[in-house]
Design a protein around this motif. Sequence first.
Motif, PDB file in Angstrom:
ATOM      1  N   THR A 164      22.426   6.842 -12.184  1.00 20.43           N
ATOM      2  CA  THR A 164      22.466   6.043 -10.964  1.00 20.43           C
ATOM      3  C   THR A 164      21.541   6.640  -9.924  1.00 20.43           C
ATOM      4  N   TYR A 165      20.695   5.774  -9.364  1.00 21.86           N
ATOM      5  CA  TYR A 165      19.820   6.147  -8.246  1.00 21.86           C
ATOM      6  C   TYR A 165      19.871   5.005  -7.252  1.00 21.86           C
ATOM      7  N   ASN A 166      20.125   5.351  -5.993  1.00 19.36           N
ATOM      8  CA  ASN A 166      20.311   4.332  -4.983  1.00 19.36           C
ATOM      9  C   ASN A 166      21.485   3.472  -5.437  1.00 19.36           C
ATOM     10  N   ASP A 167      21.337   2.176  -5.536  1.00 16.66           N
ATOM     11  CA  ASP A 167      22.425   1.327  -6.028  1.00 16.66           C
ATOM     12  C   ASP A 167      22.152   0.832  -7.441  1.00 16.66           C
ATOM     13  N   ASP A 168      21.137   1.380  -8.092  1.00 15.40           N
ATOM     14  CA  ASP A 168      20.760   0.931  -9.432  1.00 15.40           C
ATOM     15  C   ASP A 168      21.342   1.856 -10.490  1.00 15.40           C
ATOM     16  N   GLU A 169      21.910   1.243 -11.523  1.00 10.93           N
ATOM     17  CA  GLU A 169      22.470   2.014 -12.626  1.00 10.93           C
ATOM     18  C   GLU A 169      21.757   1.621 -13.915  1.00 10.93           C
ATOM     19  N   ILE A 170      21.403   2.628 -14.690  1.00  7.41           N
ATOM     20  CA  ILE A 170      20.807   2.428 -16.005  1.00  7.41           C
ATOM     21  C   ILE A 170      21.783   3.024 -17.019  1.00  7.41           C
ATOM     22  N   VAL A 171      22.168   2.218 -18.004  1.00  8.51           N
ATOM     23  CA  VAL A 171      23.112   2.670 -19.021  1.00  8.51           C
ATOM     24  C   VAL A 171      22.460   2.514 -20.383  1.00  8.51           C
ATOM     25  N   ASP A 172      22.534   3.567 -21.188  1.00  7.20           N
ATOM     26  CA  ASP A 172      22.108   3.470 -22.571  1.00  7.20           C
ATOM     27  C   ASP A 172      23.099   4.229 -23.441  1.00  7.20           C
ATOM     28  N   LYS A 173      23.011   3.993 -24.741  1.00  7.40           N
ATOM     29  CA  LYS A 173      23.974   4.555 -25.687  1.00  7.40           C
ATOM     30  C   LYS A 173      23.256   5.088 -26.907  1.00  7.40           C
ATOM     31  N   LEU A 188       0.801  -1.214   0.000  1.00  8.74           N
ATOM     32  CA  LEU A 188       0.000   0.000   0.000  1.00  8.74           C
ATOM     33  C   LEU A 188       0.839   1.272   0.000  1.00  8.74           C
ATOM     34  N   ARG A 189       2.150   1.107   0.168  1.00  7.31           N
ATOM     35  CA  ARG A 189       3.011   2.291   0.199  1.00  7.31           C
ATOM     36  C   ARG A 189       2.995   3.014  -1.140  1.00  7.31           C
ATOM     37  N   LYS A 190       3.049   4.305  -1.069  1.00 10.14           N
ATOM     38  CA  LYS A 190       3.001   5.154  -2.249  1.00 10.14           C
ATOM     39  C   LYS A 190       4.279   5.017  -3.074  1.00 10.14           C
ATOM     40  N   THR A 191       4.124   5.039  -4.396  1.00 12.40           N
ATOM     41  CA  THR A 191       5.293   5.112  -5.264  1.00 12.40           C
ATOM     42  C   THR A 191       5.440   6.547  -5.770  1.00 12.40           C
ATOM     43  N   TYR A 192       6.671   6.929  -6.000  1.00 14.31           N
ATOM     44  CA  TYR A 192       7.012   8.278  -6.439  1.00 14.31           C
ATOM     45  C   TYR A 192       7.686   8.203  -7.804  1.00 14.31           C
ATOM     46  N   THR A 193       7.488   9.233  -8.595  1.00 16.88           N
ATOM     47  CA  THR A 193       8.218   9.343  -9.849  1.00 16.88           C
ATOM     48  C   THR A 193       9.544  10.022  -9.552  1.00 16.88           C
ATOM     49  N   VAL A 194      10.613   9.366  -9.934  1.00 16.77           N
ATOM     50  CA  VAL A 194      11.957   9.908  -9.747  1.00 16.77           C
ATOM     51  C   VAL A 194      12.512  10.224 -11.134  1.00 16.77           C
ATOM     52  N   GLU A 195      12.747  11.493 -11.376  1.00 16.30           N
ATOM     53  CA  GLU A 195      13.284  11.935 -12.668  1.00 16.30           C
ATOM     54  C   GLU A 195      14.800  11.770 -12.653  1.00 16.30           C
ATOM     55  N   LEU A 196      15.282  10.799 -13.411  1.00 14.39           N
ATOM     56  CA  LEU A 196      16.714  10.548 -13.453  1.00 14.39           C
ATOM     57  C   LEU A 196      17.449  11.488 -14.402  1.00 14.39           C
ATOM     58  N   CYS A 197      16.769  11.871 -15.500  1.00 14.66           N
ATOM     59  CA  CYS A 197      17.428  12.706 -16.492  1.00 14.66           C
ATOM     60  C   CYS A 197      16.387  13.312 -17.420  1.00 14.66           C
ATOM     61  N   ILE A 239      11.834   6.836 -13.301  1.00 16.24           N
ATOM     62  CA  ILE A 239      11.480   5.527 -12.755  1.00 16.24           C
ATOM     63  C   ILE A 239      10.461   5.731 -11.643  1.00 16.24           C
ATOM     64  N   LYS A 240       9.819   4.668 -11.231  1.00  7.61           N
ATOM     65  CA  LYS A 240       8.931   4.671 -10.071  1.00  7.61           C
ATOM     66  C   LYS A 240       9.687   4.024  -8.915  1.00  7.61           C
ATOM     67  N   SER A 241       9.558   4.612  -7.733  1.00  6.66           N
ATOM     68  CA  SER A 241      10.252   4.079  -6.563  1.00  6.66           C
ATOM     69  C   SER A 241       9.481   4.412  -5.292  1.00  6.66           C
ATOM     70  N   ARG A 242       9.602   3.554  -4.327  1.00  5.36           N
ATOM     71  CA  ARG A 242       9.026   3.814  -3.001  1.00  5.36           C
ATOM     72  C   ARG A 242      10.032   4.489  -2.072  1.00  5.36           C
ATOM     73  N   LEU A 243      11.291   4.514  -2.465  1.00  5.46           N
ATOM     74  CA  LEU A 243      12.350   5.033  -1.598  1.00  5.46           C
ATOM     75  C   LEU A 243      12.148   6.477  -1.134  1.00  5.46           C
ATOM     76  N   PRO A 244      11.685   7.397  -1.993  1.00  7.86           N
ATOM     77  CA  PRO A 244      11.526   8.774  -1.505  1.00  7.86           C
ATOM     78  C   PRO A 244      10.555   8.902  -0.325  1.00  7.86           C
ATOM     79  N   GLY A 245       9.684   7.925  -0.106  1.00  4.40           N
ATOM     80  CA  GLY A 245       8.762   7.963   1.020  1.00  4.40           C
ATOM     81  C   GLY A 245       9.373   7.493   2.326  1.00  4.40           C
ATOM     82  N   ASN A 246      10.582   6.980   2.280  1.00  2.00           N
ATOM     83  CA  ASN A 246      11.275   6.496   3.471  1.00  2.00           C
ATOM     84  C   ASN A 246      12.023   7.675   4.110  1.00  2.00           C
TER      85      ASN A 246
END
Length: 149
Positions: free
Chosen positions: A38-47, A5-14, A63-70
């Motif tokens: 890179t956000y938290n320990d996750d890395e997204i790489v594209d070319k 039930l925890r809220k998810t947040y939109t995290v703008e990476l770029c 991305i969507k994440s619950r982390l900003p609510g912590n």
Amino acid sequence: MLGMLRKTYTVELCPEVQGRLTHNNLPLQSQTVIRSLTYNDDEIVDKCITGLDGTFKFPKKSIKSRLPGNVFHEISIRQILFTEFQSQELFIWLACQRETDTPKVFIRLMSKLNAELTTEEQVYELENKQLSASPFRVRTLCFLESYQG
């Protein structure tokens, strides 16, 4: 059950990125540009590959994440755009943000990243309107005209 039930947040990476690579003021075509987010320990790489006129483009990435609510989570997003040229990694853009929304100054500057590969990398301090005591630092080959605000 409560975790579901925890809220998810939109995290703008770029934001959307557009730019151009030149070498000795000539367009650098068919050059690979790499974006690492890179956000938290996750890395997204594209070319992407530069066009005949040296231009490149990346779409906006969120991305969507619950982390900003912590309450114990500290937001830290790292953006890196670079190219490998003549056995060197050259930074087109390297910056960090501490908000889930991309700073407006990043959106504006990343819409026209024009990098001349023969120039020295520069470090710019950009005004952080939300936290004036903590300016944004950007490492780049690009000349950032009128970069404030």
